[in-house]
Design an enzyme around this catalytic site. Structure first.
Site, short mmCIF file in Angstrom:
data_model
loop_
_atom_site.label_atom_id
_atom_site.label_comp_id
_atom_site.label_asym_id
_atom_site.label_seq_id
_atom_site.Cartn_x
_atom_site.Cartn_y
_atom_site.Cartn_z
N MET A 30 30.78 48.51 44.65
CA MET A 30 31.37 49.89 44.44
C MET A 30 31.93 50.44 45.55
O MET A 30 32.54 51.65 45.41
CB MET A 30 30.65 50.68 43.58
N HIS A 37 25.38 46.64 52.22
CA HIS A 37 26.25 45.54 51.76
C HIS A 37 26.67 44.67 52.79
O HIS A 37 26.99 43.60 52.43
CB HIS A 37 27.46 46.68 51.68
N GLN A 152 18.53 46.10 38.22
CA GLN A 152 19.93 45.51 38.18
C GLN A 152 19.78 43.98 38.03
O GLN A 152 20.43 43.19 37.63
CB GLN A 152 20.78 46.29 38.96
#
Ligand code: PAF
Length: 279
Positions: A30, A37, A152
Site C-alpha cells: 500500500m 517492503h 493476514q
C-alpha cells in the site's frame, strides 16, 4: 522499471516479459515503503526473473474513513526506492481497481474471527478482494508478504488454497528499527514522544518469550496484557497466544505445535501490531 496505471497495460506488459523469462515474483503493497517492503522486493529480485510490485491504498480494507484519509502516502519516494529492483510497478487508481463497488465476499472462518478480524470488521474481506484481483492480474509464481501481518499471511495462504491458485506464498521476517520497533508505514504517524516509547512493544514480546520456562501460554498472555495496561502511553486492544496455523487461542503448550504471541496496541492514536514466536 515501467510504471503502469491500468490493468490492461499490466497484463500486456507482463505477458511480453514472460515470453523471455517466465518466473514472476510479486510484492503487493500500500506504498509509504520502508526497509521491510524493500526486503520483500530484494528477495523477490533474487528468486525470480520478473519482479512486479504494486502500490495501491486499498479503500475497501479500511474500516474507518479517517484511517484511510490519514494513511501515509509518498509515491515519489516509493518510486525512487524500488526502481532498481522491480521490472514493473503497478499503481492503479481506485476507479481502475474498482470500476464499480466490489461485491465479492470471502469467508475464512476462525482465521478471520479473531484478533484483527474482531477489531477491524470487514478488513480481511477487503484484503482478500484486492489480493485476489491483483493475483488474477499478475499471476505470479511467488508472492511475498511480511510476517508482521501474521494473521493476514494466514488469510492469504487460505485464499490461495481455497481458489486453487498456483502461487507460492513466501513469508519474510519482520524488519525492525534499531530499537526493535517493527517497521510499518504507520510508524511515521507517531509523534517524537510516542516514537520514543514505541520499542516497549518489542521489548515486552521478547520478555514474554523468555517467560515460557515458567509460565503457560494463558499466563503469558495475561502477563503481556498487564504490561501494556500498566504503561500510560499504550492502550491494548489484544494480546493473545495462538496456534500459529489455526490462530486458535491456546492455554497450554501441548495444544499446538507452533505458538505465536500477537498484540495490537494504540499509541498516540496510531494502531500498531507485532508478534513473536513463543514455541
Ligand atoms: O499488507 C498490505 O500492505 C496490504 O494489506 C496488502 C496485502 C497490500 C493488500 O492491500
Amino acid at each position: 522499471m515501467k510504471i503502469i496505471h491500468t490493468c490492461h497495460s499490466l497484463i500486456e506488459e507482463i505477458n511480453k516479459l514472460r515470453e523471455q523469462s517466465p518466473q514472476t515474483g510479486f510484492v503487493p503493497t500500500m506504498g509509504a515503503l520502508h526497509n521491510g517492503h524493500l526486503q520483500l522486493i530484494k528477495t523477490a529480485r533474487e528468486e525470480n526473473d520478473i519482479v512486479v510490485c504494486s502500490i495501491f491504498v486499498n479503500p475497501v480494507q479500511f474500516n474507518s474513513a479517517l484511517d484511510l484519509e490519514h494513511y501515509p502516502r509518498n509515491p515519489e519516494n516509493d518510486i525512487a526506492l524500488v526502481k532498481n529492483y522491480c521490472d514493473i510497478l503497478f499503481m492503479p487508481s481506485v476507479a481502475e481497481m474498482y470500476p464499480r463497488p466490489p461485491q465479492e465476499e470471502y469467508h475464512f472462518g476462525l482465521l478471520e474471527a479473531t484478533m484483527e478480524g474482531q477489531y477491524r470488521p470487514g478488513h480481511f474481506n477487503g484484503v482478500a478482494i484486492v489480493v485476489k484481483r491483483l493475483f488474477d492480474l499478475v499471476q505470479p509464481d511467488i508472492a511475498y508478504f511480511g510476517r508482521k501481518d501474521f494473521q493476514q499471511l494466514a488469510i492469504i495462504k487460505q485464499l490461495v488454497h481455497d481458489y486453487n491458485m498456483k502461487i507460492t506464498i513466501r513469508s519474510i521476517d519482520t524488519v525492525r528499527e534499531d530499537d526493535g520497533l517493527a517497521m510499518s508505514s504507520r510508524n511515521r504517524l507517531l509523534s517524537p514522544q510516542a516514537r520514543s516509547v514505541a520499542s516497549f512493544i518489542w521489548q515486552t514480546l521478547c520478555k514474554a518469550q523468555l517467560l515460557k520456562k515458567e509460565k503457560n501460554p494463558r499466563e503469558i498472555s495475561h502477563w503481556i496484557q498487564e504490561q501494556f495496561n500498566g504503561h500510560k502511553s499504550f492502550s491494548l486492544e489484544y494480546a493473545q497466544l495462538v496456534n500459529a496455523e489455526t490462530l486458535e487461542e491456546v492455554n497450554e503448550y501441548n495444544q499446538a505445535e507452533n505458538i505465536v504471541a500477537c498484540v495490537a496496541v494504540w499509541l498516540d492514536k496510531v494502531r500498531l501490531i507485532d508478534n513473536i514466536m513463543i514455541k
